[in-house]
Design an enzyme around this catalytic site. Structure first.
Site, mmCIF file in Angstrom:
data_model
loop_
_atom_site.group_PDB
_atom_site.id
_atom_site.type_symbol
_atom_site.label_atom_id
_atom_site.label_comp_id
_atom_site.label_asym_id
_atom_site.label_seq_id
_atom_site.Cartn_x
_atom_site.Cartn_y
_atom_site.Cartn_z
ATOM 1 N N ASP A 160 0.834 -1.210 0.000
ATOM 2 C CA ASP A 160 0.000 0.000 0.000
ATOM 3 C C ASP A 160 0.872 1.265 0.000
ATOM 4 O OD1 ASP A 160 -2.029 1.821 0.370
ATOM 5 O OD2 ASP A 160 -2.906 0.807 2.098
ATOM 6 N N GLY A 210 -5.042 3.280 -8.006
ATOM 7 C CA GLY A 210 -5.242 3.497 -9.437
ATOM 8 C C GLY A 210 -4.428 4.654 -10.004
ATOM 9 N N ASP A 231 -10.440 4.021 -1.902
ATOM 10 C CA ASP A 231 -11.025 3.003 -1.013
ATOM 11 C C ASP A 231 -12.542 2.882 -1.155
ATOM 12 O OD1 ASP A 231 -8.450 2.923 -0.118
ATOM 13 O OD2 ASP A 231 -8.958 3.139 2.008
HETATM 14 C C1 GLA Z 1 -5.544 2.120 2.670
HETATM 15 C C2 GLA Z 1 -6.023 0.970 1.809
HETATM 16 C C3 GLA Z 1 -7.092 0.190 2.545
HETATM 17 C C4 GLA Z 1 -6.524 -0.330 3.850
HETATM 18 C C5 GLA Z 1 -5.969 0.822 4.681
HETATM 19 C C6 GLA Z 1 -5.209 0.316 5.910
HETATM 20 O O1 GLA Z 1 -6.526 3.070 2.892
HETATM 21 O O2 GLA Z 1 -6.514 1.444 0.582
HETATM 22 O O3 GLA Z 1 -7.562 -0.881 1.748
HETATM 23 O O4 GLA Z 1 -5.505 -1.271 3.576
HETATM 24 O O5 GLA Z 1 -5.065 1.619 3.922
HETATM 25 O O6 GLA Z 1 -4.605 1.333 6.650
#
Ligand code: GLA
Length: 410
Positions: A160, A210, A231
């Site tokens: 991430d 994305g 998200d």
């Molecule tokens: C981001 C990701 C989520 C999740 C959070 C965790 O927002 O996009 O899917 O993994 O971090 O902190």
């Protein structure tokens, strides 16, 4: 520098995993990835802790999720990854080894437990110094972390972006967006190589919302899936927004490399049963990873019925891996089609708007789908036979879907 000439599939095959960051940014749109075709040959299925537990997930919750996947029949339906999201991380020691925090006392023992159930286990990190939750991430420790995951028996990594934006992109290239994107791709290349070097098959899930069209470059660096959007939230506006942002991405998906419209919210938040059905149907049409994110020990029977609908899962898992396209739109109703193996076809009629009842039902145009009716099929939510005819009237509740499989469309 940007190259306009696409690389050939053959060149991509040769450069798989050894691809440089710069090469990755030049990848051909239709980038099949032979090196990982056995890994994520169909979209990964499982459960992830984030959408229900957020920061509160513990070792106990992960074990319970594994138990529930087995006892509910979800494992038999195909859900085989149990993925720990953010907030498992503790501190690094003087040798750079990252330890777990007190919520996860023994990650190897947890992985062994999940494996003992015939399931696989996933974990979470990121290329920055911190995760989105503010925990330690992998910047400058990529190989060390990848080796540790492999030693634990990890089968899946969600990686991430988060603090990498500030730590590296903004710090190193404050006024150069293109350079920021090159740095981002390079970071995903680094972890892709580190995972590959472990020798363990680990599904590589890119989570960078994305940015910079990852469908164009993620397959070449070994990405098995990449988020296409920000998200998801457990409400209809979020679900339909994500569906619309995935229209047109069909050509980038295929065995080993998938567009990821984010984890499922089926059974969470304010989604009605019609919305849960439509959400699940459309993720299946999109050949999306099916990572449930609900409270498994307290799952309602009607939610379980949606998540374990074998006919709908078979659409998602179809071995051709052709993602659906939005074939036409008529006001509030969208008609999506997906080609399936054996010449079969799935048709989803999605009502984005208000109820369509007998006064003014939606009329389906088979001609616009390239079909000549009548076509015998199966309604995958009622389980009953249905015959699609040209101009047939269809009544649909608001935010509901008609999902039909036609085995012999031609
Ligand atoms: C981001 C990701 C989520 C999740 C959070 C965790 O927002 O996009 O899917 O993994 O971090 O902190």
């Amino acid at each position: 520098m940007r190259l306009s000439a696409p690389l050939s599939v053959a060149v991509l095959a040769l450069t798989a995993f050894t691809v440089s960051a710069q090469t990755a940014t030049k990848a051909a749109p239709k980038a099949h990835h032979p090196a990982t075709a056995t890994l994520a040959a169909t979209p990964p299925m499982g459960w992830n802790s984030w959408n229900f537990f957020h920061r509160n997930v513990t070792d106990k919750d992960i074990r319970a999720a594994a138990d529930e996947l087995v006892s509910t029949g979800m494992k038999d339906a195909g859900y085989n990854y149990v993925n720990i999201d953010d907030t498992w991380e503790g501190e690094r020691d003087a040798s750079g080894v990252l330890h777990t925090n007190s919520k996860f006392p023994d990650m190897k023992a947890l992985a062994d437990y999940v494996h003992s159930k015939g399931l696989k286990i996933g974990i979470y990190s990121g290329p920055g110094s911190k995760t989105c939750g503010g925990f330690a991430a992998s910047l400058d420790h990529e190989a060390q972390d990848a080796n540790m995951y492999a030693s634990w028996g990890i089968d899946y990594l969600k990686y991430d972006l988060c603090s990498f934006r500030k730590d590296v992109m903004a710090a190193k290239a404050p006024n150069d967006k293109a350079e920021q994107m090159r740095l981002m791709v390079a970071a995903y290349v680094t972890m892709g190589k580190a995972l590959k070097a472990t020798g363990r098959p680990i599904v590589y899930s890119l989570c960078q919302y994305g940015w910079d069209a990852p469908w164009e470059w993620a397959p070449a660096l070994g990405g098995n899936l990449w988020r296409t959007t920000g998200d998801i939230r457990p409400d209809w506006m979020s679900v339909i927004d994500i569906i619309n942002q995935n229209a047109g991405l069909a050509k980038y998906a295929g065995p080993g490399h998938w567009n990821d419209p984010d984890m499922l919210e089926v059974g969470n938040g304010r989604l009605t049963m019609a919305e849960n059905r439509a959400h699940f149907s459309m993720w299946a049409m999109l050949a999306a990873p099916l990572l449930a994110g609900n409270d498994l020990p307290n799952m309602k029977p009607e939610v379980k019925a949606i998540l374990t609908n074998k006919d709908v899962i078979a659409i998602d898992q179809d071995k051709l891996g052709h993602q659906a396209s939005r074939t036409y739109v008529d006001g509030e109703v969208e008609v999506w089609t997906r080609h399936l193996s054996g010449g079969a076809m799935a048709v989803a009629v999605l009502n984005v708007g208000s109820d369509r009842v007998s006064t003014h039902p939606f009329h389906l145009s088979l001609a616009k789908l390239g079909l000549k009716g009548p076509k015998a099929g199966k309604d995958l939510w009622t389980g009953k036979d249905i015959t699609l005819t040209d101009n047939m009237p269809i009544e649909l509740d608001s935010h509901d879907v008609l999902l039909v499989r036609i085995d012999a469309p031609k």
